[in-house]
Design a protein around this motif. Structure first.
Motif, PDB file in Angstrom:
ATOM      1  N   UNK A  71       0.816  -1.215   0.000  1.00 31.51           N
ATOM      2  CA  UNK A  71       0.000   0.000   0.000  1.00 31.51           C
ATOM      3  C   UNK A  71       0.850   1.267   0.000  1.00 31.51           C
ATOM      4  N   UNK A  72       2.041   1.195   0.560  1.00 29.74           N
ATOM      5  CA  UNK A  72       2.947   2.351   0.595  1.00 29.74           C
ATOM      6  C   UNK A  72       3.218   2.862  -0.819  1.00 29.74           C
ATOM      7  N   UNK A  73       3.641   1.961  -1.693  1.00 27.77           N
ATOM      8  CA  UNK A  73       4.020   2.363  -3.046  1.00 27.77           C
ATOM      9  C   UNK A  73       2.800   2.683  -3.902  1.00 27.77           C
ATOM     10  N   UNK A  74       1.722   1.964  -3.657  1.00 30.48           N
ATOM     11  CA  UNK A  74       0.497   2.217  -4.419  1.00 30.48           C
ATOM     12  C   UNK A  74      -0.066   3.593  -4.082  1.00 30.48           C
ATOM     13  N   UNK A  75      -0.069   3.956  -2.797  1.00 31.32           N
ATOM     14  CA  UNK A  75      -0.606   5.270  -2.443  1.00 31.32           C
ATOM     15  C   UNK A  75       0.330   6.391  -2.900  1.00 31.32           C
ATOM     16  N   UNK A  76       1.634   6.144  -2.885  1.00 34.11           N
ATOM     17  CA  UNK A  76       2.560   7.130  -3.461  1.00 34.11           C
ATOM     18  C   UNK A  76       2.246   7.345  -4.934  1.00 34.11           C
ATOM     19  N   UNK A  77       1.911   6.251  -5.631  1.00 29.78           N
ATOM     20  CA  UNK A  77       1.552   6.374  -7.042  1.00 29.78           C
ATOM     21  C   UNK A  77       0.241   7.134  -7.214  1.00 29.78           C
TER      22      UNK A  77
END
Length: 412
Positions: free
Chosen positions: A58-64
């Protein structure tokens, strides 16, 4: 829903070269992160559970979500799950992973809708004012809530076992991990836009957070009985020793109850061990309902429970014990996991109890446990289904006299 969102978002998306670069960096960072934490993630993935599985993709997805158009967010989600399928998960059920990836897509679309509603229409959606920070926070909350609700719903609808809503919601500590994950996602987005060369530094923090994801899991396994959710004997004994240290300093009492279910072996023999486990779970809930929230109940053995009750005197302990005995004897227990496949009802279970208290019947944890156990055996031998208070041992009487000036003989 996820497919429909992907089609609609792709039809109207305009992707710039800068956004493609951000997408490539986030994808590479995500893969590096997943590979570095592969051993930890596999242990967490293979742990037994009937609750939402929290991961840091979720960290990288929300950054995206904050940096690139939705089609690229969806592409990052798919790449992350495919990489985990190949390198992390091991044997896995495909439909569950497809569903989980779909929840990420729907959650990302929800978060983007919140950002647009708050006026953050064009990427990057970075917090540059109090209002934009509020909107980014709201988007993160919407992302988490959407994903969480969809996963809990799937657990409740698809499980072969009967799971309560409380169990499906999972442990709060697991969901608290999502907050720093989404917060780090915002940090990654800001760093990538303004100082991309600093990106390795927060990635170290990400790996540390991921490592600590195992800590709550190991702590719960060490502290709790897996079948009842009660405290494990070692943890309960340590808690009793700590409570006694505090009680000696404060001059307050501590009580111990030992419960043994009368003829419980007959339930296992007649209805089967799964039915016995089901009965133990109900009994554990009934006992916990009769004590305070800060009292500690443990499963001591197969059909034995132990209860620690700080700040209760002898008569109060006896009242609590009698209330528990009466509640168990008068509450029907419905058994569905029986060996013959039929539903059966136990018209209550009787229990024998021993009651010990500090400082009257023991000064240490071992002394209290022995005193309560002796009283329990006496209750079993004298008819069962009764509460017996422990008698002060000679050693305890001598110790109390030596430490109480009022009880010390005056020298002639």
């Amino acid at each position: 829903m996820a497919i429909a969102i992907t089609v609609l978002a792709s039809a109207e998306a305009a992707i710039s070269r800068r956004e493609l670069i951000w997408f490539a960096v986030l994808t590479a960072a995500s893969i590096v992160h997943l590979e570095a934490a592969r051993t930890i993630e596999r242990r967490r993935e293979q742990a037994p559970k009937h609750s939402p599985y929290t991961n840091l993709k979720s960290l990288w997805v929300f950054a995206a979500v904050l940096l690139v158009p939705l089609p690229l967010v969806i592409a990052l989600t798919v790449i992350s799950y495919l990489y985990c399928w190949l390198r992390v998960y091991g044997p896995a059920v495909a439909v569950r992973k497809v569903y989980s990836a779909s929840t990420f897509v729907i959650a990302s679309a929800t978060a983007e809708a919140v950002l647009r509603a708050g006026g953050l229409v064009t990427a990057p959606h970075l917090p540059t004012s109090a209002w934009s920070l509020l909107m980014v926070t709201a988007a993160a909350a919407a992302w988490w809530l959407t994903n969480y609700a969809l996963v809990v719903l799937a657990i409740l609808l698809s499980s072969d076992e009967r799971i309560s809503a409380k169990a499906a919601l999972g442990h709060p500590a697991d969901q608290l991990v999502v907050a720093p994950a989404l917060g780090l996602g915002v940090t990654m987005a800001v760093v990538l836009v303004h100082s991309p060369w600093v990106l390795p530094a927060p990635m170290l923090a990400v790996l540390c957070v991921h490592r600590d994801l195992l800590l709550p899991q190991y702590m719960r396994q060490a502290r709790t009985d897996q079948k009842t959710g009660l405290a494990a004997p070692v943890y309960w004994s340590d808690a009793l020793a700590a409570a006694l240290r505090r009680a000696k300093l404060a001059g307050t009492p501590v009580g111990v109850l030992f419960l043994d279910l009368d003829r419980f072996k007959e339930i296992n023999d007649v209805y089967g061990h799964p039915a016995g486990d089901q009965a133990i779970q109900v009994i554990a809930n009934l006992v916990q309902a009769e004590v305070r929230s800060w009292d500690l109940v443990a499963r001591w053995g197969g059909d034995e429970l132990a209860v620690m009750l700080p700040n209760l005197g002898q008569q109060q302990l006896l009242d609590v014990a009698e209330r528990i005995r009466s509640r168990l004897a008068g509450t029907p227990i419905i058994l569905t996991a029986t060996s013959d496949g039929k539903q059966h009802t136990l018209h209550g279970v009787t229990t024998s109890m021993g009651v010990a208290s500090f400082p009257q019947t023991g000064n240490t944890a071992d002394e209290l446990l022995l005193a309560a156990d002796r009283a329990l055996l006496h209750a079993k031998k004298t008819g069962r289904n009764r509460v017996v208070p422990a008698e002060p041992s000679e050693l305890t009487t001598v110790k109390n006299s030596a430490t109480d000036p009022a009880k010390t003989p005056t020298a002639q």
